[in-house]
Design an enzyme around this catalytic site. Structure first.
Site, PDB file in Angstrom:
ATOM      1  N   SER A 103       0.892  -1.160   0.086  1.00 26.25           N
ATOM      2  CA  SER A 103       0.025   0.036   0.176  1.00 26.25           C
ATOM      3  C   SER A 103       1.004   1.376  -0.122  1.00 26.25           C
ATOM      4  O   SER A 103       2.067   1.161   0.168  1.00 26.25           O
ATOM      5  CB  SER A 103      -0.855   0.009   1.179  1.00 26.25           C
ATOM      6  OG  SER A 103      -0.030   0.274   2.307  1.00 26.25           O
ATOM      7  N   ILE A 142       3.061   4.403  -0.051  1.00 26.96           N
ATOM      8  CA  ILE A 142       4.522   4.825  -0.617  1.00 26.96           C
ATOM      9  C   ILE A 142       5.161   3.516  -1.156  1.00 26.96           C
ATOM     10  O   ILE A 142       5.778   3.533  -2.396  1.00 26.96           O
ATOM     11  CB  ILE A 142       5.165   5.544   0.377  1.00 26.96           C
ATOM     12  CG1 ILE A 142       4.993   6.759   0.710  1.00 26.96           C
ATOM     13  CG2 ILE A 142       6.863   5.711  -0.159  1.00 26.96           C
ATOM     14  CD1 ILE A 142       4.581   7.712  -0.336  1.00 26.96           C
ATOM     15  N   SER A 178      10.830  10.956   7.555  1.00 33.13           N
ATOM     16  CA  SER A 178       9.679  11.632   7.540  1.00 33.13           C
ATOM     17  C   SER A 178       9.709  13.094   7.826  1.00 33.13           C
ATOM     18  O   SER A 178      10.739  13.720   8.556  1.00 33.13           O
ATOM     19  CB  SER A 178       8.660  11.092   8.653  1.00 33.13           C
ATOM     20  OG  SER A 178       7.607  11.936   9.155  1.00 33.13           O
ATOM     21  N   TYR A 213       7.155   7.407  17.213  1.00 35.22           N
ATOM     22  CA  TYR A 213       7.266   7.300  15.530  1.00 35.22           C
ATOM     23  C   TYR A 213       8.358   8.449  15.057  1.00 35.22           C
ATOM     24  O   TYR A 213       8.944   8.014  14.174  1.00 35.22           O
ATOM     25  CB  TYR A 213       6.087   7.753  15.146  1.00 35.22           C
ATOM     26  CG  TYR A 213       5.848   7.870  13.640  1.00 35.22           C
ATOM     27  CD1 TYR A 213       5.684   6.762  12.798  1.00 35.22           C
ATOM     28  CD2 TYR A 213       5.881   9.375  12.899  1.00 35.22           C
ATOM     29  CE1 TYR A 213       5.784   7.059  11.395  1.00 35.22           C
ATOM     30  CE2 TYR A 213       5.825   9.216  11.543  1.00 35.22           C
ATOM     31  CZ  TYR A 213       5.801   8.227  10.894  1.00 35.22           C
ATOM     32  OH  TYR A 213       5.682   8.013   9.510  1.00 35.22           O
ATOM     33  N   LYS A 238      11.795   7.449  12.818  1.00 30.88           N
ATOM     34  CA  LYS A 238      12.203   8.151  11.495  1.00 30.88           C
ATOM     35  C   LYS A 238      13.448   8.769  11.572  1.00 30.88           C
ATOM     36  O   LYS A 238      13.918   8.847  10.484  1.00 30.88           O
ATOM     37  CB  LYS A 238      10.829   9.026  11.137  1.00 30.88           C
ATOM     38  CG  LYS A 238       9.722   8.067  10.717  1.00 30.88           C
ATOM     39  CD  LYS A 238      10.055   7.167   9.715  1.00 30.88           C
ATOM     40  CE  LYS A 238       8.721   6.255   9.101  1.00 30.88           C
ATOM     41  NZ  LYS A 238       9.273   5.565   8.055  1.00 30.88           N
TER      42      LYS A 238
END
Length: 304
Positions: free
Chosen positions: A25, A27, A150, A175, A179
Site C-alpha cells: 500500500s 508509498i 519523515s 514514531y 523516522k
C-alpha cells in the site's frame, strides 16, 4: 487524491532486482509500481501475503511488462527478517527500499523479540535486514539502499541508551524517533560503505504529507487531510513516492543525501534535497546510534 506531479524519468532498471518492504500500500506500492515500469524485477516484501499478492496482480494487470513477486517479511520480527534474507543469500540485490512501517500504537507494545513495536517495525528490522543482505548488495554495481524518513524526523531525539523507549514512551515519540533513526542510519551506512569500500549508495527520503494508510483515522485527521488536499499541501501516494524513486533509480541522487518534496513547508511538490535533522548531522550521534543498534538487535555489520 489525484497525482499532480509529472512522473519521474528514470533510466531503465531492466535486469535489476529491487526489494521494497511494505509494498502492499501507499508509498511502498507506488515505489514498486514505478520500479516495475522501469523494468526492474520487484519483490514486494510484505507481512500479509494475501494483500501483497492482490497488489502484485493489480500491478501486473496495469502493466503486464512489469515483474512483481511477493515474499513474506515482518520487519518487527527478527526471525522473519533472517528467513527472508536467507532466500537472497546467493543472489544479487540492486535496490533495497526500506519502507515498511507503522504510525504508532495507542499504548506501548512490544515486538515478539521484546522491543518497542514502532521502533522494531520501522527501524530495528530494517537495520538487521540491511546487514543480512549486505553481501547480496555488494554483488551489485553500486547498489542503492533507500531508507524512509519523515517530515517529523526533525522532532525526534535519539538516546542510544534508551532505543526501546523504556523510560520515556509516547506514541508520537516512538514514531518520530524511528523516522529520525532511519535518516541517521542512511547517513552512517554511507560512511561505512565509503570507508569499507562496500560499493553501496545509501540515501534517505521522505514523502512529505502524502495520502497513505499511516494517516490516523479519526475525524479531525480526515478534516485535516481534506483541507490539505484542496490547498495543495497534501499529495497523493504516487507523488509522495517520487523522492523514494528518485533515490532508488536516478543518477542525480547523491549518496548519503536526504531528499523530499520542496514545495511550501516541504509537504508536497517536486523532489529536492531536504533539511537534515540536527542529530543526523552529528558524526558522534550517528556512530553512537549504529553501535547501540548492533548491540540491541544482535546483528553486526563488518568492521571497516
Amino acid at each position: 487524491m489525484r497525482d499532480r506531479l509529472t512522473p519521474l524519468t528514470i533510466p531503465s532498471r531492466k535486469g535489476r532486482l529491487a526489494i521494497v518492504t511494505g509494498a502492499n500500500s501507499g508509498i511502498g506500492k507506488a515505489t514498486a509500481r514505478a520500479l516495475g515500469l522501469a523494468g526492474a524485477d520487484v519483490v514486494l516484501a510484505v507481512r500479509d501475503l494475501a494483500k501483497g499478492t492482490a497488489v502484485a496482480e493489480e500491478l501486473h494487470a496495469e502493466h503486464p511488462e512489469g515483474s512483481h513477486t511477493v515474499a513474506e517479511l515482518d520487519t518487527s520480527d527478527l526471525a522473519s527478517v533472517e528467513r527472508f534474507a536467507s532466500e537472497y543469500a546467493d543472489r544479487r540485490v540492486d535496490i533495497l527500499v526500506l519502507n515498511a512501517g507503522i504510525g504508532g500504537t495507542r499504548k506501548r507494545e512490544l515486538s515478539v523479540d521484546g522491543h518497542e513495536l514502532t521502533m522494531a517495525t520501522n527501524y530495528f528490522g530494517h537495520f538487521a535486514l540491511t546487514a543480512r543482505l549486505l553481501e547480496s548488495l555488494r554483488r551489485a554495481s553500486r547498489a542503492r539502499v533507500v531508507t524512509l524518513g519523515s517530515l517529523v524526523a526533525k522532532n525526534g531525539r535519539i538516546r542510544p541508551d534508551d532505543l526501546d523507549l523504556e523510560r520515556h514512551w509516547s506514541s508520537r515519540r516512538a514514531y518520530t524517533d524511528s523516522k529520525l533513526a532511519m535518516v541517521m542510519f542512511a547517513r552512517e551506512l554511507q560512511r561505512h560503505s565509503t570507508t569499507g569500500e562496500w560499493g553501496l549508495n545509501a540515501h534517505a527520503a521522505h514523502p512529505g504529507w502524502a495520502a497513505t494508510r499511516l494517516l490516523p483515522g479519526n475525524p479531525l485527521h480526515r478534516v485535516g487531510a481534506f483541507f490539505g488536499g484542496i490547498s495543495g499541501l497534501m499529495q497523493s501516494a504516487a507523488d509522495g513516492a517520487q523522492p523514494v524513486v528518485f533515490c532508488a533509480a536516478s543518477r542525480q541522487a547523491a549518496a548519503g543525501a536526504y531528499y523530499g518534496p520542496i514545495g511550501m513547508f516541504g509537504t508536497s511538490g517536486p523532489v529536492g534535497k531536504a533539511h537534515l535533522p540536527r542529530q543526523a548531522r552529528s558524526a558522534k550521534a550517528l556512530t553512537a546510534l549504529w553501535e547501540a543498534t548492533e548491540e540491541l538487535v544482535g546483528v553486526r555489520f563488518p568492521r571497516d
